[in-house]
Motif scaffolding. Structure first.
Motif, PDB file in Angstrom:
ATOM      1  N   GLY A  40       0.806  -1.212   0.000  1.00  0.00           N
ATOM      2  CA  GLY A  40       0.000   0.000   0.000  1.00  0.00           C
ATOM      3  C   GLY A  40       0.833   1.254   0.000  1.00  0.00           C
ATOM      4  O   GLY A  40       1.882   1.314   0.656  1.00  0.00           O
ATOM      5  N   LEU A  41       0.390   2.253  -0.780  1.00  0.00           N
ATOM      6  CA  LEU A  41       1.083   3.533  -0.819  1.00  0.00           C
ATOM      7  C   LEU A  41       0.883   4.292   0.483  1.00  0.00           C
ATOM      8  O   LEU A  41      -0.130   4.132   1.154  1.00  0.00           O
ATOM      9  CB  LEU A  41       0.549   4.376  -1.986  1.00  0.00           C
ATOM     10  CG  LEU A  41       0.798   3.845  -3.396  1.00  0.00           C
ATOM     11  CD1 LEU A  41       0.031   4.683  -4.412  1.00  0.00           C
ATOM     12  CD2 LEU A  41       2.290   3.844  -3.719  1.00  0.00           C
ATOM     13  N   GLY A  42       1.842   5.100   0.812  1.00  0.00           N
ATOM     14  CA  GLY A  42       1.711   5.891   2.027  1.00  0.00           C
ATOM     15  C   GLY A  42       2.955   6.695   2.286  1.00  0.00           C
ATOM     16  O   GLY A  42       4.030   6.424   1.751  1.00  0.00           O
ATOM     17  N   ASN A  79      -7.031  -4.532   5.972  1.00  0.00           N
ATOM     18  CA  ASN A  79      -7.366  -3.131   6.246  1.00  0.00           C
ATOM     19  C   ASN A  79      -8.578  -2.648   5.458  1.00  0.00           C
ATOM     20  O   ASN A  79      -9.444  -1.945   5.981  1.00  0.00           O
ATOM     21  CB  ASN A  79      -6.162  -2.243   5.937  1.00  0.00           C
ATOM     22  CG  ASN A  79      -5.011  -2.456   6.903  1.00  0.00           C
ATOM     23  OD1 ASN A  79      -5.067  -3.320   7.771  1.00  0.00           O
ATOM     24  ND2 ASN A  79      -3.960  -1.683   6.744  1.00  0.00           N
ATOM     25  N   GLY A  80      -8.640  -2.991   4.186  1.00  0.00           N
ATOM     26  CA  GLY A  80      -9.721  -2.515   3.332  1.00  0.00           C
ATOM     27  C   GLY A  80     -11.089  -3.011   3.745  1.00  0.00           C
ATOM     28  O   GLY A  80     -12.108  -2.340   3.484  1.00  0.00           O
ATOM     29  N   ASP A 133      -8.867  10.844   6.975  1.00  0.00           N
ATOM     30  CA  ASP A 133      -7.482  10.366   6.944  1.00  0.00           C
ATOM     31  C   ASP A 133      -7.421   8.867   7.251  1.00  0.00           C
ATOM     32  O   ASP A 133      -6.648   8.123   6.644  1.00  0.00           O
ATOM     33  CB  ASP A 133      -6.615  11.120   7.956  1.00  0.00           C
ATOM     34  CG  ASP A 133      -6.512  12.608   7.649  1.00  0.00           C
ATOM     35  OD1 ASP A 133      -6.553  12.964   6.451  1.00  0.00           O
ATOM     36  OD2 ASP A 133      -6.389  13.399   8.603  1.00  0.00           O
ATOM     37  N   VAL A 134      -8.240   8.450   8.201  1.00  0.00           N
ATOM     38  CA  VAL A 134      -8.294   7.031   8.578  1.00  0.00           C
ATOM     39  C   VAL A 134      -8.806   6.202   7.398  1.00  0.00           C
ATOM     40  O   VAL A 134      -8.251   5.158   7.055  1.00  0.00           O
ATOM     41  CB  VAL A 134      -9.192   6.826   9.812  1.00  0.00           C
ATOM     42  CG1 VAL A 134      -9.157   5.361  10.253  1.00  0.00           C
ATOM     43  CG2 VAL A 134      -8.774   7.740  10.952  1.00  0.00           C
ATOM     44  N   VAL A 135      -9.868   6.699   6.777  1.00  0.00           N
ATOM     45  CA  VAL A 135     -10.433   6.017   5.599  1.00  0.00           C
ATOM     46  C   VAL A 135      -9.394   5.937   4.488  1.00  0.00           C
ATOM     47  O   VAL A 135      -9.240   4.897   3.837  1.00  0.00           O
ATOM     48  CB  VAL A 135     -11.702   6.755   5.115  1.00  0.00           C
ATOM     49  CG1 VAL A 135     -12.173   6.200   3.767  1.00  0.00           C
ATOM     50  CG2 VAL A 135     -12.814   6.636   6.152  1.00  0.00           C
ATOM     51  N   ALA A 136      -8.652   7.035   4.277  1.00  0.00           N
ATOM     52  CA  ALA A 136      -7.640   7.065   3.218  1.00  0.00           C
ATOM     53  C   ALA A 136      -6.541   6.034   3.462  1.00  0.00           C
ATOM     54  O   ALA A 136      -6.085   5.361   2.523  1.00  0.00           O
ATOM     55  CB  ALA A 136      -7.033   8.459   3.112  1.00  0.00           C
ATOM     56  N   VAL A 137      -6.126   5.879   4.719  1.00  0.00           N
ATOM     57  CA  VAL A 137      -5.103   4.867   5.035  1.00  0.00           C
ATOM     58  C   VAL A 137      -5.629   3.467   4.731  1.00  0.00           C
ATOM     59  O   VAL A 137      -4.932   2.639   4.143  1.00  0.00           O
ATOM     60  CB  VAL A 137      -4.664   4.975   6.517  1.00  0.00           C
ATOM     61  CG1 VAL A 137      -3.786   3.781   6.904  1.00  0.00           C
ATOM     62  CG2 VAL A 137      -3.909   6.272   6.759  1.00  0.00           C
ATOM     63  N   CYS A 138      -6.868   3.204   5.122  1.00  0.00           N
ATOM     64  CA  CYS A 138      -7.472   1.890   4.843  1.00  0.00           C
ATOM     65  C   CYS A 138      -7.575   1.633   3.342  1.00  0.00           C
ATOM     66  O   CYS A 138      -7.350   0.514   2.874  1.00  0.00           O
ATOM     67  CB  CYS A 138      -8.857   1.790   5.487  1.00  0.00           C
ATOM     68  SG  CYS A 138      -8.846   1.711   7.283  1.00  0.00           S
ATOM     69  N   GLU A 139      -7.911   2.678   2.587  1.00  0.00           N
ATOM     70  CA  GLU A 139      -8.025   2.537   1.130  1.00  0.00           C
ATOM     71  C   GLU A 139      -6.667   2.262   0.495  1.00  0.00           C
ATOM     72  O   GLU A 139      -6.535   1.364  -0.347  1.00  0.00           O
ATOM     73  CB  GLU A 139      -8.635   3.801   0.523  1.00  0.00           C
ATOM     74  CG  GLU A 139     -10.123   3.972   0.819  1.00  0.00           C
ATOM     75  CD  GLU A 139     -10.673   5.287   0.312  1.00  0.00           C
ATOM     76  OE1 GLU A 139     -11.909   5.389   0.162  1.00  0.00           O
ATOM     77  OE2 GLU A 139      -9.877   6.233   0.080  1.00  0.00           O
ATOM     78  N   LYS A 140      -5.662   3.032   0.903  1.00  0.00           N
ATOM     79  CA  LYS A 140      -4.331   2.896   0.293  1.00  0.00           C
ATOM     80  C   LYS A 140      -3.652   1.588   0.674  1.00  0.00           C
ATOM     81  O   LYS A 140      -2.783   1.095  -0.046  1.00  0.00           O
ATOM     82  CB  LYS A 140      -3.457   4.087   0.685  1.00  0.00           C
ATOM     83  CG  LYS A 140      -3.888   5.389   0.045  1.00  0.00           C
ATOM     84  CD  LYS A 140      -3.010   6.539   0.503  1.00  0.00           C
ATOM     85  CE  LYS A 140      -3.432   7.856  -0.134  1.00  0.00           C
ATOM     86  NZ  LYS A 140      -2.611   8.990   0.331  1.00  0.00           N
TER      87      LYS A 140
END
Length: 300
Positions: free
Chosen positions: A140-142, A200-201, A235-242
């Motif tokens: 995952g990107l981050g 995570n997703g 931000d939490v949603v974005a981490v789960c998505e990435k």
């Protein structure tokens, strides 16, 4: 630039791979001689998000004390391994900068007791998973944030310039605040994935898991005024998505029968909240569920 990465777990291997790709001379310090021999022979392979493979030559050793002078030592072992590593780090030259890449908050004060003049901390949001002793999966990107806590910041600025085309590295100002915010993100994702045994997703696609994550987030922003401005729920949603395909470190620990970092991550946040007069009942329930699972596994 010569860099040592101490630890060949998922984060250590992925970081070493990115650094080597940026043209940095990387040595990975590992515990097992067999792994050192393999890395020296075949190099380090990274399986990218699109399935392609990137292979880079790295050095490997089982002894920090035998290495020549290094420009930077990156400590990427889990918190539990730090206690035996501090002694080795303390005898390194005082002018060698140290960068710590652990989850949680417990290592912050401990690391600053070391004699090195320059010490920094990192918060990693990219997903990684070990495939074998010489291969790591990029899951995952981050962003990778680095916050110097004391000493000369030049080495980290230079590192940022060197890796800019390979992966996202950003310098932060307040190391303790950065670690706290990362620990909050970990609290929102890791315990749930470990208890529910989800990637995570799935926390986004399973409506009940998503509800639990929202409930926990609301509990945390009540306990820590100002947190919402720095860690929005988006931000939490974005981490789960990435990192949707990523197996969190806490779930990986459960699947492999290892003790997790529940105390250094969740335990530290619970203590911090209690100092503010908040008990965080949802997070405390998750905390004891993880401990109950680990105790049960020990019995078996």
């Amino acid at each position: 630039m010569n860099v040592v990465v101490v630890g060949a777990g998922a984060v250590g291997m992925l970081t070493a791979s990115f650094l080597a790709e940026a043209g940095i001379h990387v040595t990975v310090a590992v515990r097992r001689q067999e792994q050192a021999q393999k890395l020296n022979k075949v190099g380090l392979t990274r399986v990218n998000l699109d399935g392609t493979k990137t292979q880079r030559q790295v050095g490997a050793t089982t002894s920090l004390s035998t290495l020549p002078h290094q420009d930077l030592v990156i400590v990427a072992v889990k918190y539990g391994q730090l206690q035996t590593l501090y002694k080795e780090l303390s005898v390194l030259p005082k002018n060698v900068p140290l960068l710590f890449m652990q989850n949680g908050l417990a290592h912050y004060e401990e690391a600053l007791q070391l004699p090195q003049q320059t010490i920094a901390f990192s918060s990693v949001l990219y997903g990684a998973q070990v495939q074998n002793s010489s291969t790591v999966l990029h899951r995952g990107l981050g962003l990778c944030k680095i916050a110097p806590a004391r000493g000369d910041h030049t080495i980290f600025w230079e590192l940022q310039q060197m890796v800019d085309s390979v992966f996202s590295l950003k310098l932060a100002q307040n190391a303790e605040q950065m670690l706290f915010e990362k620990a909050v993100l970990n609290c929102l994702i890791n315990p749930l994935t470990a208890i529910l045994q989800m990637k995570n997703g799935e926390l986004l696609t399973n409506k009940h898991a998503f509800f639990l994550m929202q409930t926990l987030y609301n509990e945390l922003i009540d306990a820590f005024p100002g947190l919402e401005a720095n860690v929005a729920f988006s931000d939490v949603v974005a981490v789960c998505e990435k990192t949707s395909a990523n197996t969190s470190s806490m779930l990986a620990d459960r699947l492999d029968g290892r003790k997790s970092e529940i105390d250094t991550i969740v335990g530290a946040i619970l203590k911090k909240a209690l100092n503010n007069g908040h008990t965080l009942p949802t997070l405390r329930t998750f905390y004891h569920q993880i401990l109950a699972i680990e105790e049960s596994d020990e019995g078996n």
